[in-house]
Motif scaffolding. Sequence first.
Motif, PDB file in Angstrom:
ATOM      1  N   ALA A 195      37.069  34.492  38.497  1.00 42.41           N
ATOM      2  CA  ALA A 195      37.085  34.279  39.867  1.00 42.41           C
ATOM      3  C   ALA A 195      36.960  35.150  40.649  1.00 42.41           C
ATOM      4  N   ALA A 196      37.692  36.306  40.352  1.00 39.89           N
ATOM      5  CA  ALA A 196      37.616  37.656  41.259  1.00 39.89           C
ATOM      6  C   ALA A 196      36.041  37.934  41.388  1.00 39.89           C
ATOM      7  N   VAL A 197      35.360  38.217  40.456  1.00 37.65           N
ATOM      8  CA  VAL A 197      33.886  38.590  40.159  1.00 37.65           C
ATOM      9  C   VAL A 197      33.119  37.674  41.005  1.00 37.65           C
ATOM     10  N   ILE A 198      33.182  36.319  40.956  1.00 35.18           N
ATOM     11  CA  ILE A 198      32.502  35.524  41.754  1.00 35.18           C
ATOM     12  C   ILE A 198      32.905  35.687  43.130  1.00 35.18           C
ATOM     13  N   TYR A 199      33.893  35.465  43.529  1.00 36.66           N
ATOM     14  CA  TYR A 199      34.713  35.580  44.933  1.00 36.66           C
ATOM     15  C   TYR A 199      35.514  36.636  45.073  1.00 36.66           C
ATOM     16  N   PRO A 200      34.779  37.732  45.411  1.00 36.63           N
ATOM     17  CA  PRO A 200      35.807  38.988  45.664  1.00 36.63           C
ATOM     18  C   PRO A 200      36.689  39.068  46.944  1.00 36.63           C
ATOM     19  N   ASP A 201      36.040  38.145  47.587  1.00 36.01           N
ATOM     20  CA  ASP A 201      36.865  38.150  49.058  1.00 36.01           C
ATOM     21  C   ASP A 201      38.027  37.246  49.178  1.00 36.01           C
ATOM     22  N   TYR A 222      47.252  48.205  38.066  1.00 33.91           N
ATOM     23  CA  TYR A 222      47.189  49.130  39.492  1.00 33.91           C
ATOM     24  C   TYR A 222      45.525  49.367  39.517  1.00 33.91           C
ATOM     25  N   LYS A 223      44.608  49.573  38.472  1.00 35.66           N
ATOM     26  CA  LYS A 223      43.248  49.571  38.554  1.00 35.66           C
ATOM     27  C   LYS A 223      42.674  48.554  39.414  1.00 35.66           C
ATOM     28  N   VAL A 224      43.013  47.288  39.010  1.00 33.25           N
ATOM     29  CA  VAL A 224      42.443  46.218  39.807  1.00 33.25           C
ATOM     30  C   VAL A 224      42.917  46.323  41.256  1.00 33.25           C
ATOM     31  N   TYR A 225      44.094  46.854  41.480  1.00 32.77           N
ATOM     32  CA  TYR A 225      44.606  46.908  43.053  1.00 32.77           C
ATOM     33  C   TYR A 225      43.730  48.021  43.564  1.00 32.77           C
ATOM     34  N   THR A 226      43.373  49.310  42.944  1.00 33.08           N
ATOM     35  CA  THR A 226      42.865  50.139  43.806  1.00 33.08           C
ATOM     36  C   THR A 226      41.523  49.673  44.041  1.00 33.08           C
ATOM     37  N   GLN A 227      40.543  49.075  42.887  1.00 34.17           N
ATOM     38  CA  GLN A 227      39.415  48.549  43.455  1.00 34.17           C
ATOM     39  C   GLN A 227      39.210  47.624  44.385  1.00 34.17           C
ATOM     40  N   ALA A 228      40.364  46.691  44.432  1.00 33.47           N
ATOM     41  CA  ALA A 228      40.484  45.765  45.462  1.00 33.47           C
ATOM     42  C   ALA A 228      40.608  46.352  46.845  1.00 33.47           C
TER      43      ALA A 228
END
Length: 433
Positions: A195-201, A222-228
Motif C-alpha cells: 500500500a505504501a508503494v501505491i500511495y506513498p502520501d 527505522y529505514k522505512v521511517y527515514t525514507q518516509a
Amino acid sequence: MTEQPAVIEIQMLGGFSLRYNGERVTVGRNSAPRFMQLLQLIWVKGEEGISRDKLMDSLYEDNGLANQNNSFNNLIYQMRKQMRAAGLPDADYIVKKGGLFVQDPNTPVRVDVQEFRELLKQGDAEIEADRRYPYYRKAALLYAGTLLPGLTKSLWVISESIELKNLYTRCVRWLCEYCRRRDNFSELRSIAASAAVIYPDDDWQAVHMEALTGLGRYRDAYKVYTQASHHYTDDLQLPPSEKLTEAYRVLSEKMNHEAGNVQTLREEIRRDGEKYRLQLNDINGAYYCPYLSFLDVYRILCWNMERMGRPVMLMVCTLTDRDGNVLQNEEKIKRVSDSMRKALHKSLRRGDAFTSYSNLQSLVLLAGAHQEDCHTIAMRIRRELREIAGQNTYFRYTASAAEELMKKIEIEHEIGKRAGSDEMDNVDGGITA
C-alpha cells in the motif's frame, strides 16, 4: 467439442495492458486513442453499463461536437477495425442492452477492475472475518496501482480512480486490523508495504513500521521511517505526519525496553543527517537531527533551561529571493537548502540544534540566547551561507521564545494539513537577512 475462445486479459490498475493468448497486444498507433478510451470506459463500468450521452460526455468532456451520432458510430467502427487489425477476435466488443452500452457477453474478457470489485463484493457478503479475509486479500493483491495513470487528466478517469482508491483503502484498513488482532505482523508488513508503494502520501509507511517493530526488525523499521520522513520534507515540503511520528515513538519505546544491544541502531539514528553531507562528527558544530528527534530535543531543552532560569529561543529561517519572497525555483531551492544546512552547522554553537522543516525552512533552537542575540546570530548564518552558496543567496527569519513560536508553528501546520497546503505558511514579521 467446440473449442472455447481465448480470454482477453485487460489490466487497467497501475497501467494499461491488453493480452491475448498470453501475448501482449498493442491496438492502434497512439498510446491512448479515443476509441480505446471508449472500450476502457465500458470495461470499467462492467455489468453496470453506461448511456450513450454519458459515454460521449466522458470522452469529449467540454469539446462540443456538431454531430455526436456520427462521431459515436465512427468510434465504434474504428474500434472494431483496429481490434481486428491487432489480431484480436472479430467481435462487437460493445453492445446495447436496455438502453445502456455494455461489453459484449460473447467476447470473453477478464478485467482487473471488475475482478477487484467482485472480490470485494464477495468479501462483503461474508459475515465471519476468517471467511472474508481471503477475498479481501486477493483484492488487495490484484490492485496494482491507480486507474489508468496515463490518463490522469481525463475527468472520468479521475472520478473512477477516486472511487477505486476509496474501495482499496477500506479493504486494506480491514486487512490491517484483521492482522493486528491475530498478531500476524508478517502479513501486516506485506500488506502495508504494498500500500505504501501505491500511495506513498497516505501514511501506510507508519503501518509498515508498526509491523516491522512487531517482528523485532528495528533497523528495517527505522529505514522505512527515514525514507518516509525524507519524502515528506524533500518532496512534500512538510514535516512527517502524526501517524509516522507516533510509529517512530513506538519504535523508540520498544527499543528502550527491549533486551539486547541496540547501540548500533541508535548511533545510526543519531547520524541521520549524513544525507545532507554535514560533518556531524565535528564536535564544534551545531547538532542536526531529524524533525521528530528535534521535537524531543526541544521539549527536553526547554524543560532544563526553565529549571535553570535560562531562555530558549526558536528561530525559523526561510529561503527567499532578493525581494524577500519565498523562493520558487525548485532547482535553486534544492541547491540552497543543502547549503543552508551546512551554514547552520558551521555558524551555530555546539549546544544549539536544528532541523529541516521543509526544503524552504529550517528550525533552530538557541539555548541561553535572548531576543537581542538573534540578529547577530542571523548575520553570522548569512555570512556562512553566502560563503558556501554565493552572494545572491537570501533568507528571512523570525525568532521568539521557543514555546511560544513552536505552538504557532504546530497550529499553522495543522491548518495547512486540513487545507491541503503543501508548505507551512510563513509567520509574519520576518526580515530579509
